[in-house]
Design a protein around this motif. Structure first.
Motif, short mmCIF file in Angstrom:
data_model
loop_
_atom_site.label_atom_id
_atom_site.label_comp_id
_atom_site.label_asym_id
_atom_site.label_seq_id
_atom_site.Cartn_x
_atom_site.Cartn_y
_atom_site.Cartn_z
N GLU A 174 0.82 -1.21 0.00
CA GLU A 174 0.00 0.00 0.00
C GLU A 174 0.86 1.26 0.00
O GLU A 174 0.33 2.37 -0.12
CB GLU A 174 -0.92 0.01 1.22
CG GLU A 174 -1.95 -1.10 1.21
CD GLU A 174 -2.92 -0.99 2.38
OE1 GLU A 174 -3.85 -0.16 2.31
OE2 GLU A 174 -2.71 -1.73 3.36
N VAL A 175 2.17 1.07 0.16
CA VAL A 175 3.11 2.20 0.17
C VAL A 175 4.30 1.85 -0.71
O VAL A 175 4.47 0.70 -1.13
CB VAL A 175 3.58 2.51 1.61
CG1 VAL A 175 2.44 3.03 2.45
CG2 VAL A 175 4.22 1.28 2.25
N GLN A 176 5.12 2.82 -0.99
CA GLN A 176 6.29 2.64 -1.86
C GLN A 176 7.58 2.78 -1.06
O GLN A 176 7.68 3.59 -0.14
CB GLN A 176 6.27 3.67 -2.99
CG GLN A 176 7.43 3.52 -3.98
CD GLN A 176 7.25 4.41 -5.19
OE1 GLN A 176 6.18 4.42 -5.79
NE2 GLN A 176 8.29 5.14 -5.55
N LYS B 114 -0.90 5.69 7.60
CA LYS B 114 -0.13 5.27 6.43
C LYS B 114 1.27 4.78 6.82
O LYS B 114 1.80 3.85 6.23
CB LYS B 114 -0.03 6.44 5.44
CG LYS B 114 0.45 6.03 4.05
CD LYS B 114 0.32 7.18 3.07
CE LYS B 114 0.74 6.73 1.67
NZ LYS B 114 0.64 7.84 0.69
N LYS C 223 1.65 1.15 7.63
CA LYS C 223 1.59 0.21 6.52
C LYS C 223 2.98 -0.12 5.96
O LYS C 223 3.10 -0.98 5.10
CB LYS C 223 0.70 0.78 5.41
CG LYS C 223 -0.76 0.92 5.85
CD LYS C 223 -1.63 1.52 4.77
CE LYS C 223 -3.08 1.64 5.25
NZ LYS C 223 -3.97 2.23 4.24
N TYR C 224 4.00 0.58 6.45
CA TYR C 224 5.36 0.25 6.03
C TYR C 224 5.86 -1.03 6.72
O TYR C 224 6.85 -1.62 6.29
CB TYR C 224 6.31 1.41 6.35
CG TYR C 224 6.25 2.53 5.34
CD1 TYR C 224 7.14 2.57 4.27
CD2 TYR C 224 5.30 3.53 5.45
CE1 TYR C 224 7.08 3.59 3.33
CE2 TYR C 224 5.23 4.56 4.51
CZ TYR C 224 6.13 4.58 3.45
OH TYR C 224 6.08 5.60 2.51
N ARG D 41 6.43 -1.00 -5.20
CA ARG D 41 5.51 0.03 -5.69
C ARG D 41 4.11 -0.21 -5.13
O ARG D 41 3.76 -1.34 -4.80
CB ARG D 41 5.47 0.06 -7.22
CG ARG D 41 6.80 0.52 -7.84
CD ARG D 41 6.73 0.50 -9.36
NE ARG D 41 7.92 1.09 -9.96
CZ ARG D 41 9.07 0.46 -10.12
NH1 ARG D 41 9.18 -0.81 -9.74
NH2 ARG D 41 10.11 1.06 -10.67
N VAL D 42 3.34 0.85 -5.06
CA VAL D 42 1.97 0.75 -4.53
C VAL D 42 1.15 -0.19 -5.42
O VAL D 42 1.15 -0.07 -6.64
CB VAL D 42 1.32 2.15 -4.47
CG1 VAL D 42 -0.13 2.04 -3.99
CG2 VAL D 42 2.11 3.06 -3.55
#
Length: 372
Positions: free
Chosen positions: A73-75, A184, A187-188, A210-211
């Motif tokens: 969900e994150v980059q 957010k 989510k890492y 990548r997302v």
């Protein structure tokens, strides 16, 4: 004398010729060979009608009941964790499965928190003058404000004026912006939601994530479900909570499951209804192929025969007075290898093995071993 002798010789020659011709004709007539009738030996079994349980069999693949597809969900760059992100790695509940580098994002989060803190500090003099009774709660909130910890809820406003004042200074907006960044930021790092095993790994440490990218698959190996298709005519026999016996294709291992869900829709193409069986046990794996046996009911005065004995789906060979007879029976239930039938009397000698070229009226001999 010559004439007489010539006549006599001619007569004798004629008689000899006739006799020789008869001798040759008689020698050509050979006796016809006797053709012995070949009586085939057949195997039979005696019909004994009893009460036979009708067992519905179905098969399907196991699917983990608790399974998650892991997506980013994150980059960021995938970091190395205490356990390798590889297929077959076991994780306990709460252990880190994936960690993506979040240094840049964390710096931005702290900057936004700092801006919120500055905004709160700037309004404190106005609160002290205009809302002296509310000053202590805001002062306490500022005192407990920690840039390295999650943001606490804003103090509750006690009046509309105070609410409009706080909102007008952009405090509420700044607060929710920071909360959004905190969510957010979590989510890492992905932690195991339950004890499980990684069954698919699509990335390695150091890879740029990548997302929306799929990273792998994580399942709980202790509980599985199997979807089976049952003929719609038996839908009334299915009940939630009913136990089902499961076995592998080699019939070497058995498990006991139970029906947990039944689809309310009948498949229009196959006229089957889907039931879901839950099963726990050792030696079970995701994707394993199993066979389920569900007891439907018992049929009285019935007999079970091999499917390959059935002729034209409703006829069987019986032996009566050493002669094969083709009789019509009533098949009431089909298993994978057998058929439950009705219509035969007790004591009937039923052909137990197929006979090549068998036909009604054929003379046969029952095998002595089977007869005994």
């Amino acid at each position: 004398m010559r004439k007489i002798i010539s006549i006599i010789l001619a007569v004798v020659l004629i008689i000899v010729s006739i006799l020789f011709a008869k001798y040759l004709i008689n020698n050509k007539k050979k006796p016809k060979p006797r053709v012995e009738k070949v009586v085939k030996t057949v195997f039979t079994k005696t019909v004994n009608n009893t009460s036979i349980p009708l067992i519905i069999t179905a098969s399907g693949n196991l699917t983990a009941k608790n399974k998650i597809d892991i997506y980013a969900e994150v980059q960021g760059v995938l970091e190395q964790t205490a356990k390798e992100f590889k297929e077959g790695t076991l994780f306990r509940k709460g252990e880190i499965i994936i960690k993506i580098n979040s240094d840049e994002f964390y710096a931005n989060l702290k900057a936004q928190k700092s801006n919120l803190f500055n905004s709160l500090t700037a309004i404190m003099p106005d609160i002290r003058l205009d809302y002296p009774s509310e000053y202590d709660k805001w002062q306490k909130y500022l005192k407990n404000f920690d840039l390295n910890k999650n943001l606490q809820k804003l103090p509750k406003t006690t009046s509309e004026k105070e609410k409009f004042f706080i909102s007008g200074r952009g405090i509420t907006t700044a607060y929710y912006n920071v909360k959004n960044l905190e969510i957010k930021f979590n989510k890492y790092t992905l932690k195991a939601p339950f004890d499980g095993i990684l069954t698919e790994s699509l990335v390695n440490p150091g890879t740029l994530i990548r997302v929306g990218q799929k990273l792998g698959e994580f399942i709980d190996p202790s509980i599985y479900e199997m979807a089976v298709a049952i003929k719609s005519e038996f839908k009334n026999l299915l009940q939630i909570g009913k136990q089902v016996e499961l076995n592998d294709l080699e019939k070497t291992k058995k498990w006991v499951g139970k029906v947990v869900r039944i689809n309310g829709k009948v498949d229009s193409d196959t006229q089957t209804i889907k039931a879901f069986i839950e099963v726990r046990g050792k030696d079970l794996k995701e994707g394993q192929y199993l066979e389920a046996s569900l007891l439907a009911k018992s049929e009285n005065d019935a007999f079970e025969v091999a499917r390959n004995l059935l002729i034209e789906n409703s006829k069987l060979f019986i032996v009566k007075d050493s002669i094969l007879n083709l009789v019509t029976v009533n098949p009431i239930f089909e298993n994978r290898n057998t058929v439950v039938i009705k219509g035969l009397e007790n004591g009937t000698q039923l052909l137990s093995k197929p006979v090549p070229g068998a036909h009604s009226g054929m003379l046969v001999k029952i095998a002595i071993e089977n007869k005994k």
